[in-house]
Design a protein around this motif. Structure first.
Motif, PDB file in Angstrom:
ATOM      1  N   PHE A   3       0.815  -1.224   0.000  1.00  0.00           N
ATOM      2  CA  PHE A   3       0.000   0.000   0.000  1.00  0.00           C
ATOM      3  C   PHE A   3       0.849   1.274   0.000  1.00  0.00           C
ATOM      4  O   PHE A   3       0.481   2.283   0.607  1.00  0.00           O
ATOM      5  CB  PHE A   3      -0.944   0.014   1.211  1.00  0.00           C
ATOM      6  CG  PHE A   3      -1.877  -1.151   1.282  1.00  0.00           C
ATOM      7  CD1 PHE A   3      -3.062  -1.165   0.556  1.00  0.00           C
ATOM      8  CD2 PHE A   3      -1.581  -2.252   2.070  1.00  0.00           C
ATOM      9  CE1 PHE A   3      -3.928  -2.241   0.619  1.00  0.00           C
ATOM     10  CE2 PHE A   3      -2.437  -3.337   2.140  1.00  0.00           C
ATOM     11  CZ  PHE A   3      -3.610  -3.334   1.411  1.00  0.00           C
ATOM     12  N   ARG A   4       1.972   1.268  -0.713  1.00  0.00           N
ATOM     13  CA  ARG A   4       2.835   2.443  -0.746  1.00  0.00           C
ATOM     14  C   ARG A   4       2.569   3.347  -1.952  1.00  0.00           C
ATOM     15  O   ARG A   4       3.175   4.409  -2.072  1.00  0.00           O
ATOM     16  CB  ARG A   4       4.307   1.993  -0.761  1.00  0.00           C
ATOM     17  CG  ARG A   4       4.758   1.355   0.545  1.00  0.00           C
ATOM     18  CD  ARG A   4       6.159   0.794   0.418  1.00  0.00           C
ATOM     19  NE  ARG A   4       6.601   0.158   1.664  1.00  0.00           N
ATOM     20  CZ  ARG A   4       7.675  -0.639   1.744  1.00  0.00           C
ATOM     21  NH1 ARG A   4       8.409  -0.880   0.664  1.00  0.00           N
ATOM     22  NH2 ARG A   4       7.994  -1.184   2.905  1.00  0.00           N
ATOM     23  N   ASP A   5       1.711   2.920  -2.866  1.00  0.00           N
ATOM     24  CA  ASP A   5       1.426   3.752  -4.036  1.00  0.00           C
ATOM     25  C   ASP A   5       0.288   4.724  -3.721  1.00  0.00           C
ATOM     26  O   ASP A   5      -0.632   4.419  -2.959  1.00  0.00           O
ATOM     27  CB  ASP A   5       1.080   2.891  -5.257  1.00  0.00           C
ATOM     28  CG  ASP A   5      -0.068   1.932  -4.985  1.00  0.00           C
ATOM     29  OD1 ASP A   5      -0.241   1.522  -3.822  1.00  0.00           O
ATOM     30  OD2 ASP A   5      -0.790   1.592  -5.934  1.00  0.00           O
ATOM     31  N   LYS A   6       0.351   5.904  -4.323  1.00  0.00           N
ATOM     32  CA  LYS A   6      -0.599   6.972  -4.009  1.00  0.00           C
ATOM     33  C   LYS A   6      -2.029   6.599  -4.352  1.00  0.00           C
ATOM     34  O   LYS A   6      -2.969   6.995  -3.655  1.00  0.00           O
ATOM     35  CB  LYS A   6      -0.212   8.252  -4.765  1.00  0.00           C
ATOM     36  CG  LYS A   6       1.097   8.875  -4.306  1.00  0.00           C
ATOM     37  CD  LYS A   6       1.393  10.130  -5.117  1.00  0.00           C
ATOM     38  CE  LYS A   6       2.715  10.767  -4.693  1.00  0.00           C
ATOM     39  NZ  LYS A   6       3.021  11.965  -5.506  1.00  0.00           N
ATOM     40  N   THR A   7      -2.204   5.874  -5.440  1.00  0.00           N
ATOM     41  CA  THR A   7      -3.568   5.554  -5.872  1.00  0.00           C
ATOM     42  C   THR A   7      -4.062   4.216  -5.333  1.00  0.00           C
ATOM     43  O   THR A   7      -5.129   3.761  -5.715  1.00  0.00           O
ATOM     44  CB  THR A   7      -3.652   5.558  -7.408  1.00  0.00           C
ATOM     45  OG1 THR A   7      -2.650   4.689  -7.942  1.00  0.00           O
ATOM     46  CG2 THR A   7      -3.454   6.953  -7.957  1.00  0.00           C
ATOM     47  N   GLN A   8      -3.293   3.569  -4.462  1.00  0.00           N
ATOM     48  CA  GLN A   8      -3.739   2.405  -3.687  1.00  0.00           C
ATOM     49  C   GLN A   8      -4.318   1.286  -4.560  1.00  0.00           C
ATOM     50  O   GLN A   8      -5.452   0.847  -4.374  1.00  0.00           O
ATOM     51  CB  GLN A   8      -4.767   2.852  -2.645  1.00  0.00           C
ATOM     52  CG  GLN A   8      -4.265   3.953  -1.724  1.00  0.00           C
ATOM     53  CD  GLN A   8      -5.299   4.365  -0.706  1.00  0.00           C
ATOM     54  OE1 GLN A   8      -5.659   3.585   0.169  1.00  0.00           O
ATOM     55  NE2 GLN A   8      -5.796   5.585  -0.822  1.00  0.00           N
ATOM     56  N   ASN A   9      -3.518   0.826  -5.507  1.00  0.00           N
ATOM     57  CA  ASN A   9      -4.001  -0.191  -6.438  1.00  0.00           C
ATOM     58  C   ASN A   9      -4.396  -1.496  -5.751  1.00  0.00           C
ATOM     59  O   ASN A   9      -5.368  -2.140  -6.151  1.00  0.00           O
ATOM     60  CB  ASN A   9      -2.938  -0.466  -7.504  1.00  0.00           C
ATOM     61  CG  ASN A   9      -2.921   0.600  -8.579  1.00  0.00           C
ATOM     62  OD1 ASN A   9      -3.909   0.818  -9.257  1.00  0.00           O
ATOM     63  ND2 ASN A   9      -1.800   1.295  -8.718  1.00  0.00           N
TER      64      ASN A   9
ATOM     65  N   ARG B 217      -5.458  -1.928  -2.656  1.00  0.00           N
ATOM     66  CA  ARG B 217      -6.733  -1.724  -1.941  1.00  0.00           C
ATOM     67  C   ARG B 217      -7.905  -1.806  -2.917  1.00  0.00           C
ATOM     68  O   ARG B 217      -8.940  -2.410  -2.618  1.00  0.00           O
ATOM     69  CB  ARG B 217      -6.701  -0.370  -1.245  1.00  0.00           C
ATOM     70  CG  ARG B 217      -8.017   0.012  -0.558  1.00  0.00           C
ATOM     71  CD  ARG B 217      -7.931   1.415   0.007  1.00  0.00           C
ATOM     72  NE  ARG B 217      -9.247   1.945   0.343  1.00  0.00           N
ATOM     73  CZ  ARG B 217      -9.510   3.217   0.587  1.00  0.00           C
ATOM     74  NH1 ARG B 217      -8.522   4.122   0.539  1.00  0.00           N
ATOM     75  NH2 ARG B 217     -10.740   3.623   0.874  1.00  0.00           N
ATOM     76  N   ARG B 218      -7.726  -1.214  -4.076  1.00  0.00           N
ATOM     77  CA  ARG B 218      -8.787  -1.227  -5.079  1.00  0.00           C
ATOM     78  C   ARG B 218      -9.035  -2.641  -5.597  1.00  0.00           C
ATOM     79  O   ARG B 218     -10.183  -3.054  -5.817  1.00  0.00           O
ATOM     80  CB  ARG B 218      -8.418  -0.275  -6.223  1.00  0.00           C
ATOM     81  CG  ARG B 218      -8.382   1.166  -5.742  1.00  0.00           C
ATOM     82  CD  ARG B 218      -7.509   2.059  -6.587  1.00  0.00           C
ATOM     83  NE  ARG B 218      -8.138   2.433  -7.840  1.00  0.00           N
ATOM     84  CZ  ARG B 218      -7.676   3.380  -8.636  1.00  0.00           C
ATOM     85  NH1 ARG B 218      -6.568   4.040  -8.306  1.00  0.00           N
ATOM     86  NH2 ARG B 218      -8.285   3.677  -9.757  1.00  0.00           N
TER      87      ARG B 218
ATOM     88  N   PHE C 170      -9.123   7.623  -4.480  1.00  0.00           N
ATOM     89  CA  PHE C 170      -8.150   7.075  -3.538  1.00  0.00           C
ATOM     90  C   PHE C 170      -7.052   8.070  -3.188  1.00  0.00           C
ATOM     91  O   PHE C 170      -6.389   7.924  -2.169  1.00  0.00           O
ATOM     92  CB  PHE C 170      -7.597   5.765  -4.095  1.00  0.00           C
ATOM     93  CG  PHE C 170      -8.659   4.707  -4.158  1.00  0.00           C
ATOM     94  CD1 PHE C 170      -8.954   3.938  -3.054  1.00  0.00           C
ATOM     95  CD2 PHE C 170      -9.421   4.531  -5.312  1.00  0.00           C
ATOM     96  CE1 PHE C 170      -9.967   2.998  -3.092  1.00  0.00           C
ATOM     97  CE2 PHE C 170     -10.431   3.596  -5.360  1.00  0.00           C
ATOM     98  CZ  PHE C 170     -10.710   2.820  -4.235  1.00  0.00           C
TER      99      PHE C 170
ATOM    100  N   SER D 257      -6.920   8.358   2.162  1.00  0.00           N
ATOM    101  CA  SER D 257      -5.926   7.343   2.496  1.00  0.00           C
ATOM    102  C   SER D 257      -6.481   6.363   3.524  1.00  0.00           C
ATOM    103  O   SER D 257      -5.932   5.292   3.738  1.00  0.00           O
ATOM    104  CB  SER D 257      -4.656   8.002   3.052  1.00  0.00           C
ATOM    105  OG  SER D 257      -4.973   8.781   4.197  1.00  0.00           O
TER     106      SER D 257
ATOM    107  N   VAL E 296      -9.055   3.619   5.112  1.00  0.00           N
ATOM    108  CA  VAL E 296      -9.859   2.512   4.606  1.00  0.00           C
ATOM    109  C   VAL E 296     -11.345   2.855   4.684  1.00  0.00           C
ATOM    110  O   VAL E 296     -12.132   2.424   3.851  1.00  0.00           O
ATOM    111  CB  VAL E 296      -9.564   1.222   5.411  1.00  0.00           C
ATOM    112  CG1 VAL E 296     -10.537   0.107   5.053  1.00  0.00           C
ATOM    113  CG2 VAL E 296      -8.131   0.773   5.181  1.00  0.00           C
TER     114      VAL E 296
END
Length: 530
Positions: free
Chosen positions: A258-264, A266-267, A470, A474, A476
């Protein structure tokens, strides 16, 4: 076919929707047809092994297992192959699997045929909604993806009525003809699909900018060319989103952490979650086994069980049409919340009725009728919620670079859930009786707080807006942020779209003719209007 090469605007969308609908119809038809095949006397004569609940389970569920691996294949190679070629490969596997089933006289051949058929279904079911979504405008995207799922339901209904009609025929025709009829669907798709364009988003991912611009113009309308300001606005918005995604691309390890800005990641989990909720609502427990359950749990004979199953499928089709009207009008979140309460309640009442009928045999007939009505109501509520929303949601929520992989992972989750539920339904009903339905009631009720707390709304947003969702949150939990849960497109997303277009206009692009710098226009949001 030369005509299809030249069609534009609404007619082009129609042919894309036709190909998607026929592919998804095959999926629904197979789910419906095999419930009648399993109880056909001639089928049992050739395959007596299915009298064993475990063998019956694996014969049904191996289709889902094959589809799981098909979806995994789409996850790994779908972006390289493209949307069209992935669907074509799926159709080929479907056809081979269907022919093996039609000609089977031994159970291993039947199982192999179902696995291969399932593999193809995994490819098409993972890719078709993405293909449709990437070619559709935000204001109608949900409806068009649901059209494919609606045809799935219509084919399911057709299969059940065919099962009932062929009950009176007897012999091999009772089950071989329904299995053979499924070959109608690939004929429709193969007639149309080779002449349709790839999606503009996939073409831009491959840096085929001229083709992408032309496809956007074709999708926009009959007399629209690549110089049109709206065409340029959409092109710049997509291209800018891809550039930003590539600039911020991280390793798979960083995405999983979960270190990417757009939270791939999580999506991806959210899209997988919708499909898991769909399957563990128990729909395939009823879809594959409803005639068997009506005989075993309620006590109807085979003819009445087939008739009731066909009537139920018709009610389910009506619910699917209603969902077509509601999906963009109400939004994804509210439909899932409503489905959690209503479907869970149907299972709870059905379980209590079966329990009461077991305690008091004198009430068995009345309780059997009440249980059957709960199955009917379940399909209506499910048909207007979890039957359709997950397919729309997982085609929307993922980023452009992860859309195929996210949809494929979600579809793989769907098929693995289908395999688990289908495999153990007959054993569960045999050993647990009424308690089996109580398990599903508890599971479905648990969906309500999950959806309410962590699922953002995706209706009336552009596909590029999903990154903004997203970036905005940040956390959930989304239920306290109205911009992430309201149905209409928030102004903050419109502003972000304007920024992307402005940034895209500054990029040196060989293919974009920029006589004016376009702003967000009607191509984006007529969807902002109520």
């Amino acid at each position: 076919m030369g005509y299809i090469n030249n069609v534009r605007g609404n007619w082009l969308i129609f042919f894309i929707t036709l190909a998607n609908a026929a592919s998804m119809s095959w999926f629904g038809y197979d789910q419906g047809v095999f419930s009648g095949v399993l109880i056909s006397k001639d089928f049992i004569h050739y395959f007596p092994e299915i009298k064993d609940p475990n063998i019956s389970g694996i014969t049904s569920s191996c289709f889902s297992l094959g589809a799981f691996f098909g979806a995994i294949f789409a996850f790994t190679l779908g972006d390289k192959m493209g949307r069209k070629r992935t669907i074509m490969l799926g159709l080929f596997a479907n056809s081979v699997g269907a022919i093996l089933q039609i000609s089977a006289y031994h159970l291993p051949q039947m199982i192999i045929g179902r696995v291969i058929n399932g593999f193809g279904m995994g490819l098409t079911s993972a890719t078709c909604p993405v293909y449709q979504a990437e070619c559709s405008k935000p204001r109608i995207r949900g409806k068009l993806v649901v059209v494919g799922s609606l045809c799935n339901t219509a084919a399911f209904c057709l299969a059940n009525w065919m099962n009932y009609a062929l009950y009176f025929s007897g012999g091999a025709l009772q089950w071989r003809f329904p299995l053979a009829f499924q070959l109608v669907f690939p004929i429709i798709v193969i007639t149309v699909l080779p002449f349709l364009p790839e999606t503009p988003r996939w073409l831009l991912l491959q840096d085929r900018q001229e083709e992408a611009l032309e496809v956007i113009a074709r999708l926009a309308g009959k007399n629209v060319d690549i110089h049109d300001s709206e065409v340029n606005a959409e092109f710049l918005s997509i291209r800018s989103a891809i550039a930003a995604e590539r600039e911020n691309r991280l390793s798979i390890k960083d995405v999983l952490l979960f270190r990417d800005k757009t939270q791939n990641f999580r999506r991806l989990l959210l899209s997988c979650g919708t499909q898991m909720m769909q399957q563990f609502s128990g729909v395939n427990a009823l879809g594959y086994y409803l005639p068997t359950l009506l005989q075993q749990s309620v006590g109807f004979d085979q003819q009445m069980s087939r008739l009731l199953t066909a009537c139920n499928a018709t009610s389910y089709l009506g619910a699917a049409f209603l969902c077509l009207l509601l999906i963009d009008l109400v939004g994804r979140r509210k439909l899932m919340l409503y489905g959690s309460v209503t479907c869970g309640s149907c299972y709870l009442i059905a379980a209590l009725c079966l329990r009461q009928g077991g305690i008091n045999p004198a009430q068995n007939k009345a309780m059997g009728a009440a249980t059957t009505s709960m199955f009917f109501l379940y399909y209506f509520f499910y048909g207007t919620s979890y039957a359709k929303v997950p397919w729309v949601y997982n085609s929307e929520i993922n980023s452009l670079g992860w859309r195929t992989r996210g949809a494929a992972a979600a579809t793989a989750t769907n098929w693995m859930g289908s395999f688990i539920v289908t495999q153990f339904t007959k054993v569960g009903v045999t050993n647990l009786g009424w308690r089996f339905y109580l398990i599903f009631a508890i599971i479905v009720y648990c969906y309500f707080p999950i959806v309410y707390c962590i699922y953002p709304e995706t209706s009336r947003r552009t596909l590029e807006d999903m990154d903004e969702i997203f970036l905005q949150s940040s956390s959930v939990f989304v239920f306290r942020n109205s911009a992430l849960t309201q149905r209409n497109r928030p102004q903050v997303f419109v502003d972000a779209e304007n920024r992307r277009i402005a940034e895209g206009s500054k990029v040196d692009g060989e293919t974009v003719l920029e006589e004016k710098r376009p702003q967000v226009s009607t191509h984006l949001e007529t969807a902002t209007q109520a």
